[in-house]
Design an enzyme around this catalytic site. Sequence first.
Site, PDB file in Angstrom:
ATOM      1  N   GLY A 214      -8.956  30.701  22.877  1.00 13.51           N
ATOM      2  CA  GLY A 214      -7.663  31.494  22.519  1.00 13.51           C
ATOM      3  C   GLY A 214      -8.188  32.695  21.688  1.00 13.51           C
ATOM      4  O   GLY A 214      -9.397  32.842  21.487  1.00 13.51           O
TER       5      GLY A 214
ATOM      6  N   CYS B 241     -15.008  27.613  23.660  1.00 14.14           N
ATOM      7  CA  CYS B 241     -14.675  29.232  22.817  1.00 14.14           C
ATOM      8  C   CYS B 241     -13.973  28.547  21.219  1.00 14.14           C
ATOM      9  O   CYS B 241     -14.544  28.060  20.533  1.00 14.14           O
ATOM     10  CB  CYS B 241     -14.004  29.964  23.841  1.00 14.14           C
ATOM     11  SG  CYS B 241     -13.802  31.671  23.153  1.00 14.14           S
ATOM     12  N   TYR B 242     -12.844  29.173  21.433  1.00  9.48           N
ATOM     13  CA  TYR B 242     -11.960  28.669  20.151  1.00  9.48           C
ATOM     14  C   TYR B 242     -11.801  27.172  19.867  1.00  9.48           C
ATOM     15  O   TYR B 242     -11.974  26.830  18.805  1.00  9.48           O
ATOM     16  CB  TYR B 242     -10.657  28.929  20.288  1.00  9.48           C
ATOM     17  CG  TYR B 242      -9.441  28.973  19.251  1.00  9.48           C
ATOM     18  CD1 TYR B 242      -9.459  29.979  18.052  1.00  9.48           C
ATOM     19  CD2 TYR B 242      -8.722  27.848  19.370  1.00  9.48           C
ATOM     20  CE1 TYR B 242      -8.565  29.807  17.252  1.00  9.48           C
ATOM     21  CE2 TYR B 242      -7.989  27.554  18.010  1.00  9.48           C
ATOM     22  CZ  TYR B 242      -8.235  28.421  16.761  1.00  9.48           C
ATOM     23  OH  TYR B 242      -7.042  28.165  16.096  1.00  9.48           O
TER      24      TYR B 242
ATOM     25  N   HIS C 154     -17.467  30.342  28.376  1.00 16.41           N
ATOM     26  CA  HIS C 154     -16.573  29.874  29.224  1.00 16.41           C
ATOM     27  C   HIS C 154     -17.089  29.151  30.300  1.00 16.41           C
ATOM     28  O   HIS C 154     -17.499  30.033  31.363  1.00 16.41           O
ATOM     29  CB  HIS C 154     -15.552  31.135  29.488  1.00 16.41           C
ATOM     30  CG  HIS C 154     -14.708  31.310  28.392  1.00 16.41           C
ATOM     31  ND1 HIS C 154     -13.517  30.857  28.240  1.00 16.41           N
ATOM     32  CD2 HIS C 154     -14.891  32.256  27.404  1.00 16.41           C
ATOM     33  CE1 HIS C 154     -12.813  31.067  27.023  1.00 16.41           C
ATOM     34  NE2 HIS C 154     -13.808  32.352  26.635  1.00 16.41           N
TER      35      HIS C 154
ATOM     36  N   GLU D  54     -15.563  27.562  32.570  1.00 19.75           N
ATOM     37  CA  GLU D  54     -14.462  27.688  33.531  1.00 19.75           C
ATOM     38  C   GLU D  54     -14.420  28.946  34.426  1.00 19.75           C
ATOM     39  O   GLU D  54     -13.879  28.688  35.717  1.00 19.75           O
ATOM     40  CB  GLU D  54     -13.259  27.526  33.174  1.00 19.75           C
ATOM     41  CG  GLU D  54     -12.492  28.572  32.104  1.00 19.75           C
ATOM     42  CD  GLU D  54     -13.090  28.439  30.932  1.00 19.75           C
ATOM     43  OE1 GLU D  54     -12.200  29.084  29.951  1.00 19.75           O
ATOM     44  OE2 GLU D  54     -14.048  27.818  30.632  1.00 19.75           O
TER      45      GLU D  54
ATOM     46  N   ASP E  73       1.926  32.268  49.423  1.00 19.06           N
ATOM     47  CA  ASP E  73       2.604  31.550  48.437  1.00 19.06           C
ATOM     48  C   ASP E  73       3.947  31.201  48.885  1.00 19.06           C
ATOM     49  O   ASP E  73       4.325  29.881  48.954  1.00 19.06           O
ATOM     50  CB  ASP E  73       2.415  32.289  47.097  1.00 19.06           C
ATOM     51  CG  ASP E  73       1.279  32.636  46.561  1.00 19.06           C
ATOM     52  OD1 ASP E  73       0.209  31.927  46.746  1.00 19.06           O
ATOM     53  OD2 ASP E  73       0.955  33.531  45.798  1.00 19.06           O
TER      54      ASP E  73
ATOM     55  N   LYS F 100      -4.548  30.511  43.884  1.00 18.88           N
ATOM     56  CA  LYS F 100      -4.369  30.966  45.621  1.00 18.88           C
ATOM     57  C   LYS F 100      -5.353  30.003  46.269  1.00 18.88           C
ATOM     58  O   LYS F 100      -4.774  29.675  47.203  1.00 18.88           O
ATOM     59  CB  LYS F 100      -5.018  32.412  45.413  1.00 18.88           C
ATOM     60  CG  LYS F 100      -4.649  32.946  46.879  1.00 18.88           C
ATOM     61  CD  LYS F 100      -3.436  33.190  47.219  1.00 18.88           C
ATOM     62  CE  LYS F 100      -2.399  34.149  46.748  1.00 18.88           C
ATOM     63  NZ  LYS F 100      -1.252  34.510  47.210  1.00 18.88           N
TER      64      LYS F 100
END
Length: 506
Positions: free
Chosen positions: A53, A79-80, A164, A166, A221, A362
């Site tokens: 965050g 992180c946060y 991070h 991710e 999409d 995506k």
Amino acid sequence: MKGILIIDFGSQYTQLIARRIREEGVYSEIISFQEAVKKIRKEKPLAVVLSGGPRSVYEKGAPNIEPEILKGLPVLGICYGHQLLAKLLGGKVEMGKAREYGFAKLKILREDGILRGVGKRIWMSHADIVKSPPPGFTVSAETENTPVAAMENRENLTFGVQFHPEVFHTENGKAVFKNFIKIARIKKNWELGNFIDRKTEEIKEIVGDKKVVCALSGGVDSTVTAVLISRAIGERLHCIFVNNGLLRKGEFEENLATFKEKLKLNVKGVEASREFLDKLKGVVEPEKKRKIIGHLFIEIFEQQAKMIEGAEFLAQGTTYPDIIESASVKGPASVIKSHHNVGGLPAGMKLKLIEPLRELFKDEVREIGRKLGIDPHFVEKHPFPGPGLAVRIIGEITEERLRKLREADAILQNELKREGIYNELWQGFAILIPVRTVGVMGDSRTYDEVIALRLVQSIDGMTADWYLPAEEFLTKVSTRIVNEVRGINRVVLDISSKPPATIEWE
């Protein structure tokens, strides 16, 4: 809830966490920190992940949770979330001596826990640091500027990482989630096939016996959205494909044929180029362009929907990057840009929105498209912005400037496919810059506009690296554009990564 709950504190990367967990075959769901207490007590998740965050844990009004709700649950803070864990459990958090943003080198102190298999090259984005961990925690990694880059309490199944894991840039960051799931003994319970079945039933329940108008854009999409909804409600899906005058060269005709002949969709082509170009006349501000296009799209769909008795829903191919970069929907994330699917809807819109892909990225949408039987060549198309070429023409939109960009972009697309580069890229496209430069052609002086080439590689579009093709390729593309596109005398290459830049220029 039989899965992992991700508590969002406003990170731009929160959905990436959900995606990494789903890649490990475990169901995950995102919830804002304001709703966490109720959700956890009611549904009893298998584990909890605390996202990053933009705030400081010690500042007034910073996002927070009650530590009691985490008792008895495996917890991973990122992180946060890592800093918040430390603060809630008795550690010390303070401002660091140097802000870490971008790549950092990780020194792993304990390799048998949450960091097993993680590489040394990691992605950081923080100013505060955990100075000392809470009682009972072991420091499992550090960096030059961060004394507690990772910490863990194996007995309580509680872990925190400052970096991070991710994002694509962290070397084998997905190992953090794999290790967390393994240590917490969480069994696999989710795969994309389940998503298709679940969404099919959800669409049936939401739509009932009504009809859906689907806004086809020609991209992956909206096409996957249409095929998925068609799977659920059949002939009650009415697709509308609008030529807004902002598509690539020949795209309207080619896509319309694909929708009708190959995908067997019930689709109506609507010619509205003149309406869009008239509305955009003299407009140069990017957000204004997007909102004009968004409003006009909805107006046209509402007009068309009135001709379809029983139509109550408007389907759009909105994906998660559209949402997280357009508005704070799950937590206090910073707004980056609006998108016509999510940023331009008038308050009085009469159709109700249905967006079955809004939680996906995506590459996940592409995989669903393959599972639904859509031609792989169509599924692998590069992302194309909802506002089309309007956000790839910097400055005013005119027919002449559209011609220049279409011709230049067609040359680039042709050469990318001819050289076998197209499928190596996340996106490859041309941008028309409102800058005139001096040139020489046929012994005559020219004073024409500039084309920029944007070539990037990415996994999910949230982060991206610029791509450098062979010199021969660049020479060929540049030469063709300058020689074949009247009004262009210079070609440049964009070598910016995301972040700090975005993929699109507007």
